[in-house]
Design a protein around this motif. Structure first.
Motif, PDB file in Angstrom:
ATOM      1  N   TYR A 199       0.852  -1.185   0.000  1.00 58.81           N
ATOM      2  CA  TYR A 199       0.000   0.000   0.000  1.00 58.81           C
ATOM      3  C   TYR A 199       0.892   1.240   0.000  1.00 58.81           C
ATOM      4  N   GLN A 238       0.800   5.192   1.258  1.00 62.03           N
ATOM      5  CA  GLN A 238       0.074   6.119   2.122  1.00 62.03           C
ATOM      6  C   GLN A 238       0.652   7.516   1.959  1.00 62.03           C
ATOM      7  N   LYS A 243      -4.734  11.403   1.899  1.00 64.55           N
ATOM      8  CA  LYS A 243      -5.320  10.487   0.927  1.00 64.55           C
ATOM      9  C   LYS A 243      -5.628   9.154   1.577  1.00 64.55           C
ATOM     10  N   PRO A 244      -6.595   8.431   1.018  1.00 64.51           N
ATOM     11  CA  PRO A 244      -6.829   7.078   1.541  1.00 64.51           C
ATOM     12  C   PRO A 244      -5.640   6.180   1.238  1.00 64.51           C
ATOM     13  N   LEU A 245      -5.547   5.093   1.959  1.00 66.97           N
ATOM     14  CA  LEU A 245      -4.549   4.085   1.633  1.00 66.97           C
ATOM     15  C   LEU A 245      -4.783   3.591   0.206  1.00 66.97           C
ATOM     16  N   LEU A 304      -4.093   0.866  -2.567  1.00 63.94           N
ATOM     17  CA  LEU A 304      -3.616  -0.478  -2.830  1.00 63.94           C
ATOM     18  C   LEU A 304      -2.761  -0.477  -4.095  1.00 63.94           C
ATOM     19  N   VAL A 331      -1.195  -7.034  -4.858  1.00 63.24           N
ATOM     20  CA  VAL A 331      -1.650  -8.106  -3.981  1.00 63.24           C
ATOM     21  C   VAL A 331      -1.031  -9.409  -4.455  1.00 63.24           C
ATOM     22  N   LEU A 353       4.730   7.089   2.414  1.00 64.23           N
ATOM     23  CA  LEU A 353       4.980   5.942   3.290  1.00 64.23           C
ATOM     24  C   LEU A 353       4.478   4.701   2.569  1.00 64.23           C
ATOM     25  N   LEU A 366       3.569   0.897   2.850  1.00 65.67           N
ATOM     26  CA  LEU A 366       3.205  -0.076   3.863  1.00 65.67           C
ATOM     27  C   LEU A 366       3.033  -1.451   3.248  1.00 65.67           C
ATOM     28  N   TYR A 381      -5.895  -7.219   8.468  1.00 66.42           N
ATOM     29  CA  TYR A 381      -4.507  -7.147   8.047  1.00 66.42           C
ATOM     30  C   TYR A 381      -3.585  -6.981   9.246  1.00 66.42           C
ATOM     31  N   PHE A 395      -0.110  -5.000   9.511  1.00 68.47           N
ATOM     32  CA  PHE A 395       0.743  -4.090   8.751  1.00 68.47           C
ATOM     33  C   PHE A 395       2.167  -4.083   9.300  1.00 68.47           C
ATOM     34  N   SER A 448       5.701  -1.581   9.696  1.00 69.32           N
ATOM     35  CA  SER A 448       5.872  -0.192  10.141  1.00 69.32           C
ATOM     36  C   SER A 448       6.059   0.784   8.993  1.00 69.32           C
TER      37      SER A 448
END
Lengths: 114, 113
Positions: free
Chosen positions: A35, A37, A41-43, A45, A48, A88, A90, A103, A105, A107
């Motif tokens: 992800y 970040q 903003k939203p996380l 994706l 996967v 960031l 993740l 989930y 996560f 750090s």
């Protein structure tokens, strides 16, 4: 660490560099995720993996290249990034793609592109 | 696909007050709704979740309620403490295939001592 370890914690790279982010999980999970970040903003994706097979690539530019050599390790290879890629990153893992237990996560890696 | 809206974006309360964060979702097939807490500089951590077969779930000072008809779910924190200060994310998703949740934008909760 709680089971998902990411390295490095911080990374500063130039736009012409090549670097890799590493994620390792010790939970016996079969699904792993990347992800992004960014502030306000939203996380987002990115990728996967389920049992080492990529199942989703969420329209991510080719300058981000994931690799999952086994179900415990996930990499994100970076090359010729742009300043707007600073964020960031993740990593997360879950039991699998079907069981809903949430989930775990890591750090995160704080990436700065200069 | 699923769309999750989260409100408010910022919530400021006094220690001891209650805090409520609300999320709405669009896909009626969604049946799993987790909440994550992310303290400054730390990883998001799952704090509570609810499935569509229940309307409410409680764990000490936190509770989550779900209204399937209205397609919204809320996080309730009672007797807030300064250590509750963090960003809270809701998420929604559907099992029965590949479950990959959609996250809300997050709510920054500030608890003033």
């Amino acid at each position: 660490e709680t089971g998902v370890t990411q390295t490095p914690r911080h990374l500063v790279m130039g736009m012409t560099n090549k670097k890799s982010l590493k994620c390792e999980q010790h939970l016996g999970h079969n699904a792993m995720y990347w992800y992004k970040q960014s502030a306000k903003k939203p996380l987002e994706l990115m990728f996967v993996y389920s049992l080492e097979e990529r199942v989703e690539n969420n329209s991510v530019p080719s300058r981000f290249s994931p690799e999952c050599p086994n179900s415990s390790h996930l990499f994100l290879h970076l090359h010729t990034l742009q300043p707007e890629d600073s964020a960031l990153y993740l990593c997360a893992s879950s039991q699998d793609l079907i069981t809903n237990y949430g989930y775990t996560f890591g750090s995160g890696t704080r990436l700065t592109v200069v | 696909g699923e769309n999750v809206e989260q409100h408010p974006s910022t919530l400021s309360v006094q220690e001891g007050d209650s805090a409520v964060i609300k999320c709405t979702y669009s896909d009626s097939a969604s049946n799993y709704f987790p909440w994550y807490k992310q303290e400054l500089g730390k990883r998001p951590q799952l704090i509570i979740d609810i499935r569509s077969n229940v309307g409410e779930k409680k764990d000490q000072r936190i509770a989550v309620t779900l209204n399937k008809t209205a397609k919204h779910f809320s996080l309730h924190i009672t007797e807030t403490q300064p250590e509750d200060s963090a960003v809270y994310f809701c998420a929604a998703g559907a099992s029965g295939g590949s479950y990959i949740p959609t996250f809300g934008r997050g709510t920054s909760l500030i608890v003033h001592p």
